[in-house]
Design a protein around this motif. Structure first.
Motif, short mmCIF file in Angstrom:
data_model
loop_
_atom_site.label_atom_id
_atom_site.label_comp_id
_atom_site.label_asym_id
_atom_site.label_seq_id
_atom_site.Cartn_x
_atom_site.Cartn_y
_atom_site.Cartn_z
N ASP A 87 0.87 -1.18 0.00
CA ASP A 87 0.00 0.00 0.00
C ASP A 87 0.91 1.23 0.00
OD1 ASP A 87 -1.50 2.22 0.56
OD2 ASP A 87 -2.27 1.49 2.49
N SER B 27 0.38 4.32 0.25
CA SER B 27 0.08 5.35 1.25
C SER B 27 0.65 4.97 2.62
CB SER B 27 -1.43 5.60 1.36
OG SER B 27 -2.08 4.53 1.99
N ARG B 28 0.60 3.68 2.95
CA ARG B 28 1.21 3.25 4.21
C ARG B 28 2.73 3.36 4.12
NH1 ARG B 28 -3.57 0.13 4.51
NH2 ARG B 28 -4.41 -0.21 6.60
N ASP C 47 0.05 6.47 -4.96
CA ASP C 47 -1.22 6.14 -4.30
C ASP C 47 -2.41 6.73 -5.07
OD1 ASP C 47 -3.02 5.35 -2.12
OD2 ASP C 47 -3.02 7.48 -1.58
N TYR D 298 -3.07 -5.36 1.87
CA TYR D 298 -3.05 -3.91 2.09
C TYR D 298 -3.48 -3.16 0.83
CZ TYR D 298 -0.93 -4.51 6.62
OH TYR D 298 -0.72 -4.87 7.92
N LEU D 299 -3.05 -3.71 -0.32
CA LEU D 299 -3.44 -3.10 -1.58
C LEU D 299 -4.97 -3.21 -1.72
CD1 LEU D 299 -1.41 -3.49 -4.80
CD2 LEU D 299 -3.87 -3.59 -4.93
N ARG E 134 -6.68 -0.80 0.76
CA ARG E 134 -6.57 0.61 0.40
C ARG E 134 -7.48 0.98 -0.78
NH1 ARG E 134 -5.67 5.70 2.05
NH2 ARG E 134 -4.81 6.99 0.39
N TYR E 135 -7.61 0.06 -1.77
CA TYR E 135 -8.31 0.44 -2.99
C TYR E 135 -9.65 -0.29 -3.19
CZ TYR E 135 -3.71 2.35 -3.54
OH TYR E 135 -2.54 3.03 -3.30
#
Ligand SMILES: [Zn+2]
Length: 295
Positions: A135, A137-138, A176, A200-201, A204-205
């Motif tokens: 991710d 952003s993380r 991101d 996580y991907l 997030r999306y």
């Protein structure tokens, strides 16, 4: 006599709390595996010596450390790792001179499906999913926190670390946004993967990950394969994702059963042909094609 004393002093300094410095006075920083090595190199710039513990092409989860690597970790000014990815590294790091990237972000729980032949479950030492680098952003949040840690470890160059951390976080923020836009409108939202690296991907999306196994080294049971096949069919999945370092055999069997294609998604557990940013952009293109996304 004097030379001997000097050597002893040097050795004592190396294992002291300040951590190792090379002959040029720059701190030694070790990074556990590729995405962390990439991130650490971006943030450290030329102010520190960054070395990776996991050689390119090696699956990091089962990494075993040689004595020299353990010494390297113990002597480093900072060891950058993610608790739960590599048990050998988790055991070797020094509490006061290590940075666990998982402590910088909000983690998500490990996948929940039942594993056959339970032994493998004991190898996971943490309850969260450790694949947080997928991710952007993380990872941007980790970059900022890493900048602070390097600044504290090497105060003379504090501002330079923080500046590079901000620049890297900015690049990850752009990535991101590309993902958010690129995966905004898709025919399918289901991601069938070899091992569960993309949680996580997905988180997030707004995608849903269905991993065939939790551990890349594990052979899934026939029951698990038919369970995933049923799910993939009912959700109209047209692509089963395979990974760069894992044999595509299981995914191919599954794709056959579902009548789907396979495509390679890189979990970035090892160095790609480009770098983190270019490999993630390749992943985005692969996802857009496979999931039928329009932008
Ligand atoms: Zn993994």
């Amino acid at each position: 006599m004097l030379a001997g004393a000097a050597l002893l002093t040097t050795a004592a300094c190396g294992s002291g709390t300040s951590g190792a410095t090379a002959a040029d006075g720059k701190p030694a920083v070790v990074a556990a595996f590729y995405p962390l090595q990439w991130l650490t190199e971006q943030v450290a710039g030329s102010d520190a010596h960054v070395t990776g513990l996991t050689a390119p092409g090696v699956e990091p989860h089962d990494l075993e450390l040689g004595i020299q690597q353990v010494t390297e970790i113990k002597g480093a000014a900072l060891a950058v790792y993610i608790k739960g990815v590599q048990p050998a590294v988790d055991d070797a790091v020094e509490q006061d001179r290590s940075f666990d990237a998982a402590t910088a972000v909000k983690t998500i729980p490990m996948g929940e499906h039942e594993e056959e032949g339970g032994e493998e479950a004991h190898e996971h030492e943490v309850s969260y999913d450790p694949h947080l680098w997928l991710d952007p952003s993380r990872l941007a949040t980790v970059a900022t926190a890493l900048g602070e840690r390097l600044a504290a470890a090497d105060p003379a160059h504090a501002q330079a670390y923080k500046d590079r951390a901000a620049k890297t976080a900015g690049e990850l923020g752009t990535l991101d946004q590309e993902f958010a836009k690129g995966l905004g409108t898709c025919r399918s939202k289901t991601l069938v993967t070899g091992h569960e690296a993309f949680g996580y991907l997905a988180d997030r999306y707004g995608l849903k990950q269905v991993g065939i196994t939790l551990d890349p080294e594990m052979e899934p049971s026939p029951a698990r394969i038919s369970e995933v096949a049923k799910l993939a069919k009912s959700e109209g999945v047209t692509t089963i994702f395979t990974e760069t370092l894992v044999s595509p055999k299981v995914a191919e069997v599954l794709a056959n059963e579902v009548g789907a294609k396979t495509a390679v998604l890189d979990p970035l557990e090892s160095k790609p042909s480009g770098d983190y940013l270019s490999a993630m952009r390749d992943n985005l293109k692969t996802l857009q094609t496979a999931l039928g996304c329009t932008t």
